[in-house]
Design a protein around this motif. Structure first.
Motif, short mmCIF file in Angstrom:
data_model
loop_
_atom_site.label_atom_id
_atom_site.label_comp_id
_atom_site.label_asym_id
_atom_site.label_seq_id
_atom_site.Cartn_x
_atom_site.Cartn_y
_atom_site.Cartn_z
N GLU A 108 0.68 1.52 -16.17
CA GLU A 108 0.41 1.84 -14.83
C GLU A 108 1.36 0.73 -14.19
O GLU A 108 1.37 -0.26 -14.64
CB GLU A 108 -0.88 2.08 -14.22
CG GLU A 108 -1.76 2.98 -14.83
CD GLU A 108 -3.34 3.04 -14.07
OE1 GLU A 108 -3.09 2.54 -13.22
OE2 GLU A 108 -4.17 3.35 -14.66
N ILE A 109 2.14 1.34 -13.26
CA ILE A 109 2.61 0.31 -12.32
C ILE A 109 2.60 0.81 -10.82
O ILE A 109 2.73 2.03 -10.43
CB ILE A 109 4.27 0.10 -12.69
CG1 ILE A 109 4.83 -1.04 -11.85
CG2 ILE A 109 4.87 1.57 -12.46
CD1 ILE A 109 6.14 -1.29 -12.31
N PHE A 110 2.65 -0.02 -9.76
CA PHE A 110 2.44 0.45 -8.37
C PHE A 110 3.69 0.17 -7.81
O PHE A 110 4.54 -0.87 -8.09
CB PHE A 110 1.44 -0.47 -7.68
CG PHE A 110 1.62 -0.29 -6.04
CD1 PHE A 110 1.07 0.96 -5.70
CD2 PHE A 110 2.37 -1.05 -5.26
CE1 PHE A 110 0.94 1.03 -4.22
CE2 PHE A 110 2.22 -0.77 -3.90
CZ PHE A 110 1.73 0.35 -3.36
N VAL A 111 4.40 1.45 -7.37
CA VAL A 111 5.78 1.37 -6.62
C VAL A 111 5.57 1.66 -5.28
O VAL A 111 5.06 2.65 -4.94
CB VAL A 111 6.71 2.48 -7.23
CG1 VAL A 111 7.85 2.46 -6.52
CG2 VAL A 111 6.72 2.25 -8.79
N PRO A 112 5.89 0.36 -4.42
CA PRO A 112 5.62 0.65 -2.91
C PRO A 112 6.56 1.39 -2.20
O PRO A 112 7.45 1.23 -1.50
CB PRO A 112 5.67 -0.97 -2.48
CG PRO A 112 6.69 -1.38 -3.43
CD PRO A 112 6.51 -0.61 -4.52
N LEU A 113 6.47 2.84 -2.45
CA LEU A 113 7.31 4.00 -1.66
C LEU A 113 6.46 4.91 -1.08
O LEU A 113 5.32 4.96 -1.36
CB LEU A 113 8.08 4.62 -2.70
CG LEU A 113 8.98 3.87 -3.33
CD1 LEU A 113 9.87 4.73 -4.41
CD2 LEU A 113 10.06 3.36 -2.55
N GLU A 114 6.77 5.51 0.11
CA GLU A 114 6.21 6.57 0.71
C GLU A 114 6.18 7.73 -0.17
O GLU A 114 7.26 7.97 -1.12
CB GLU A 114 6.95 6.89 2.07
CG GLU A 114 6.92 5.89 3.11
CD GLU A 114 5.38 5.79 3.61
OE1 GLU A 114 4.70 6.69 3.83
OE2 GLU A 114 5.14 4.63 3.99
N PRO A 115 5.13 8.51 -0.40
CA PRO A 115 5.30 9.75 -1.18
C PRO A 115 6.38 10.51 -1.01
O PRO A 115 6.95 11.16 -1.96
CB PRO A 115 3.76 10.22 -0.47
CG PRO A 115 3.05 9.30 -0.20
CD PRO A 115 4.02 8.31 0.53
N ALA A 116 6.93 10.88 0.17
CA ALA A 116 8.14 11.79 0.32
C ALA A 116 9.33 11.19 -0.46
O ALA A 116 10.51 11.79 -0.91
CB ALA A 116 8.44 11.94 1.86
#
Length: 66
Positions: free
Chosen positions: A7-15
């Motif tokens: 798993e990795i967290f990518v700080p992006l808006e869902p769109a």
């Protein structure tokens, strides 16, 4: 059967994340390690409804998607 997960967290808006996940061709090849080749079969971009895309995985499987 053993499974490997990551798993990795990518700080992006869902769109934005969705838009990136739907890229094709050279842009897709820059971030998707699964693909070796991908291109449009129906004359190229812009990708619209019904356009066919050829994809080949690094390990050999191929598919045509619409």
């Amino acid at each position: 059967m053993p499974q490997v997960t990551a798993e990795i967290f990518v700080p992006l808006e869902p769109a934005v994340a969705f838009a990136v996940s739907q890229t094709t061709g050279p842009i897709r090849l820059r971030w998707d390690p699964f693909l070796r080749h991908q291109y449009f079969l129906d004359g190229g971009p812009p990708p619209t409804r019904g356009v066919h895309t050829y994809s080949r995985a690094r390990l050999g499987p191929r598919m045509i998607s619409r």
